[in-house]
Scaffold this motif. Structure first.
Motif, PDB file in Angstrom:
ATOM      1  N   SER A  28     -60.456  98.216   1.173  1.00 49.75           N
ATOM      2  CA  SER A  28     -59.273  97.366   1.289  1.00 49.75           C
ATOM      3  C   SER A  28     -58.041  98.139   0.821  1.00 49.75           C
ATOM      4  O   SER A  28     -58.157  99.138   0.106  1.00 49.75           O
ATOM      5  N   TYR A  29     -56.873  97.678   1.215  1.00 41.54           N
ATOM      6  CA  TYR A  29     -55.636  98.320   0.772  1.00 41.54           C
ATOM      7  C   TYR A  29     -55.544  98.289  -0.751  1.00 41.54           C
ATOM      8  O   TYR A  29     -55.052  99.233  -1.361  1.00 41.54           O
ATOM      9  N   ASP A  30     -56.027  97.206  -1.353  1.00 41.02           N
ATOM     10  CA  ASP A  30     -56.026  97.109  -2.817  1.00 41.02           C
ATOM     11  C   ASP A  30     -56.896  98.203  -3.435  1.00 41.02           C
ATOM     12  O   ASP A  30     -56.497  98.858  -4.403  1.00 41.02           O
ATOM     13  N   GLU A  31     -58.102  98.382  -2.871  1.00 37.89           N
ATOM     14  CA  GLU A  31     -59.007  99.417  -3.397  1.00 37.89           C
ATOM     15  C   GLU A  31     -58.423 100.814  -3.204  1.00 37.89           C
ATOM     16  O   GLU A  31     -58.489 101.641  -4.118  1.00 37.89           O
ATOM     17  N   ILE A  32     -57.847 101.065  -2.035  1.00 34.30           N
ATOM     18  CA  ILE A  32     -57.244 102.372  -1.779  1.00 34.30           C
ATOM     19  C   ILE A  32     -56.112 102.614  -2.768  1.00 34.30           C
ATOM     20  O   ILE A  32     -55.997 103.694  -3.344  1.00 34.30           O
ATOM     21  N   GLY A  33     -55.287 101.591  -2.973  1.00 36.46           N
ATOM     22  CA  GLY A  33     -54.192 101.708  -3.933  1.00 36.46           C
ATOM     23  C   GLY A  33     -54.684 102.012  -5.331  1.00 36.46           C
ATOM     24  O   GLY A  33     -54.100 102.836  -6.045  1.00 36.46           O
ATOM     25  N   GLU A  34     -55.780 101.375  -5.723  1.00 39.39           N
ATOM     26  CA  GLU A  34     -56.340 101.610  -7.048  1.00 39.39           C
ATOM     27  C   GLU A  34     -56.861 103.040  -7.179  1.00 39.39           C
ATOM     28  O   GLU A  34     -56.658 103.694  -8.200  1.00 39.39           O
ATOM     29  N   ILE A  35     -57.495 103.547  -6.131  1.00 40.31           N
ATOM     30  CA  ILE A  35     -58.048 104.899  -6.154  1.00 40.31           C
ATOM     31  C   ILE A  35     -56.936 105.946  -6.144  1.00 40.31           C
ATOM     32  O   ILE A  35     -56.946 106.888  -6.936  1.00 40.31           O
ATOM     33  N   ILE A  36     -55.963 105.768  -5.262  1.00 42.83           N
ATOM     34  CA  ILE A  36     -54.906 106.752  -5.068  1.00 42.83           C
ATOM     35  C   ILE A  36     -53.777 106.581  -6.086  1.00 42.83           C
ATOM     36  O   ILE A  36     -53.084 107.528  -6.423  1.00 42.83           O
ATOM     37  N   GLY A  37     -53.576 105.364  -6.571  1.00 41.70           N
ATOM     38  CA  GLY A  37     -52.505 105.121  -7.530  1.00 41.70           C
ATOM     39  C   GLY A  37     -51.215 104.652  -6.881  1.00 41.70           C
ATOM     40  O   GLY A  37     -50.131 104.921  -7.383  1.00 41.70           O
ATOM     41  N   PHE A  38     -51.322 103.949  -5.745  1.00 42.00           N
ATOM     42  CA  PHE A  38     -50.163 103.418  -5.039  1.00 42.00           C
ATOM     43  C   PHE A  38     -50.248 101.901  -4.985  1.00 42.00           C
ATOM     44  O   PHE A  38     -51.311 101.330  -5.162  1.00 42.00           O
ATOM     45  N   THR A  39     -49.117 101.284  -4.665  1.00 44.02           N
ATOM     46  CA  THR A  39     -49.124  99.838  -4.462  1.00 44.02           C
ATOM     47  C   THR A  39     -49.789  99.533  -3.125  1.00 44.02           C
ATOM     48  O   THR A  39     -49.862 100.387  -2.239  1.00 44.02           O
ATOM     49  N   THR A  40     -50.232  98.301  -2.980  1.00 43.12           N
ATOM     50  CA  THR A  40     -50.874  97.866  -1.742  1.00 43.12           C
ATOM     51  C   THR A  40     -49.914  98.021  -0.562  1.00 43.12           C
ATOM     52  O   THR A  40     -50.311  98.465   0.520  1.00 43.12           O
ATOM     53  N   THR A  41     -48.657  97.672  -0.754  1.00 44.52           N
ATOM     54  CA  THR A  41     -47.653  97.795   0.297  1.00 44.52           C
ATOM     55  C   THR A  41     -47.466  99.247   0.707  1.00 44.52           C
ATOM     56  O   THR A  41     -47.403  99.571   1.899  1.00 44.52           O
ATOM     57  N   ASN A  42     -47.407 100.129  -0.281  1.00 42.96           N
ATOM     58  CA  ASN A  42     -47.245 101.555  -0.007  1.00 42.96           C
ATOM     59  C   ASN A  42     -48.443 102.078   0.780  1.00 42.96           C
ATOM     60  O   ASN A  42     -48.288 102.872   1.708  1.00 42.96           O
ATOM     61  N   VAL A  43     -49.641 101.631   0.436  1.00 50.95           N
ATOM     62  CA  VAL A  43     -50.852 102.041   1.156  1.00 50.95           C
ATOM     63  C   VAL A  43     -50.759 101.619   2.619  1.00 50.95           C
ATOM     64  O   VAL A  43     -51.024 102.406   3.531  1.00 50.95           O
ATOM     65  N   GLY A  44     -50.370 100.375   2.856  1.00 49.91           N
ATOM     66  CA  GLY A  44     -50.242  99.880   4.220  1.00 49.91           C
ATOM     67  C   GLY A  44     -49.252 100.693   5.038  1.00 49.91           C
ATOM     68  O   GLY A  44     -49.517 101.035   6.196  1.00 49.91           O
ATOM     69  N   THR A  45     -48.125 101.001   4.442  1.00 50.23           N
ATOM     70  CA  THR A  45     -47.101 101.800   5.115  1.00 50.23           C
ATOM     71  C   THR A  45     -47.631 103.187   5.436  1.00 50.23           C
ATOM     72  O   THR A  45     -47.467 103.689   6.556  1.00 50.23           O
TER      73      THR A  45
END
Length: 163
Positions: free
Chosen positions: A130-147
């Motif tokens: 999920s975007y939330d999980e990716i954000g947690e792994i990479i260290g970005f916000t969910t919105t930033n991940v989506g973009t």
């Protein structure tokens, strides 16, 4: 001292992560094996600091991706005396009927042309994180991940069309 049995079990349960990261961030089996060993070493070194606040796989992705990025930087600084030959070339058979396999191979070759961060993000996306999980792994916000995922998809389309 970290629990060795627990560590080995976690590694065995999540071995696919190590395989995917090492394959995506290297160009030969030898380098992939070296990177895999380095990731296991770094995971062991930091295993005692794993607090359990996130899933083990999330923490493992974070350590593996960071290790891969450091490994690539070190690899670029060393001068190689010879040309590396991907051993897969010697193992090829006639794949004329395997168009899906060829498309997947082309996609992974194209992904390897992305920068390190983009590779990690798209790998996690392809793993259905999920975007939330990716954000947690990479260290970005969910919105930033989506973009970033949208931009990476566009970049991949262009790169694949130019091949």
């Amino acid at each position: 001292m970290p629990n060795q049995e627990q560590f080995v079990q976690f590694i065995n349960d999540n071995d696919g992560i190590l395989f995917k990261v090492s394959t995506l961030y290297t160009n030969s089996q030898v380098d992939a094996q070296d990177l895999r060993q380095e990731m296991i070493y770094q995971l062991w070194r930091s295993f005692g600091s794993f607090s359990g606040r996130s899933k083990f796989s999330t923490w493992m992705y974070r350590v593996a991706l960071n290790t891969a990025m450091v490994y690539i930087k070190k690899k670029k600084r060393t001068i190689t005396s010879g040309i590396e030959i991907d051993e897969k070339l010697f193992q090829r058979t006639d794949v004329s009927d395997n168009t899906e396999e060829q498309q997947i191979e082309k996609l992974y070759e194209t992904i390897k042309r992305l920068n390190n961060l983009e590779r990690g993000i798209i790998m996690l996306y392809l793993e259905n994180k999920s975007y939330d999980e990716i954000g947690e792994i990479i260290g970005f916000t969910t919105t930033n991940v989506g973009t970033r995922i949208s931009r990476i998809k566009e970049k991949l389309k262009k790169l694949m069309q130019n091949k």
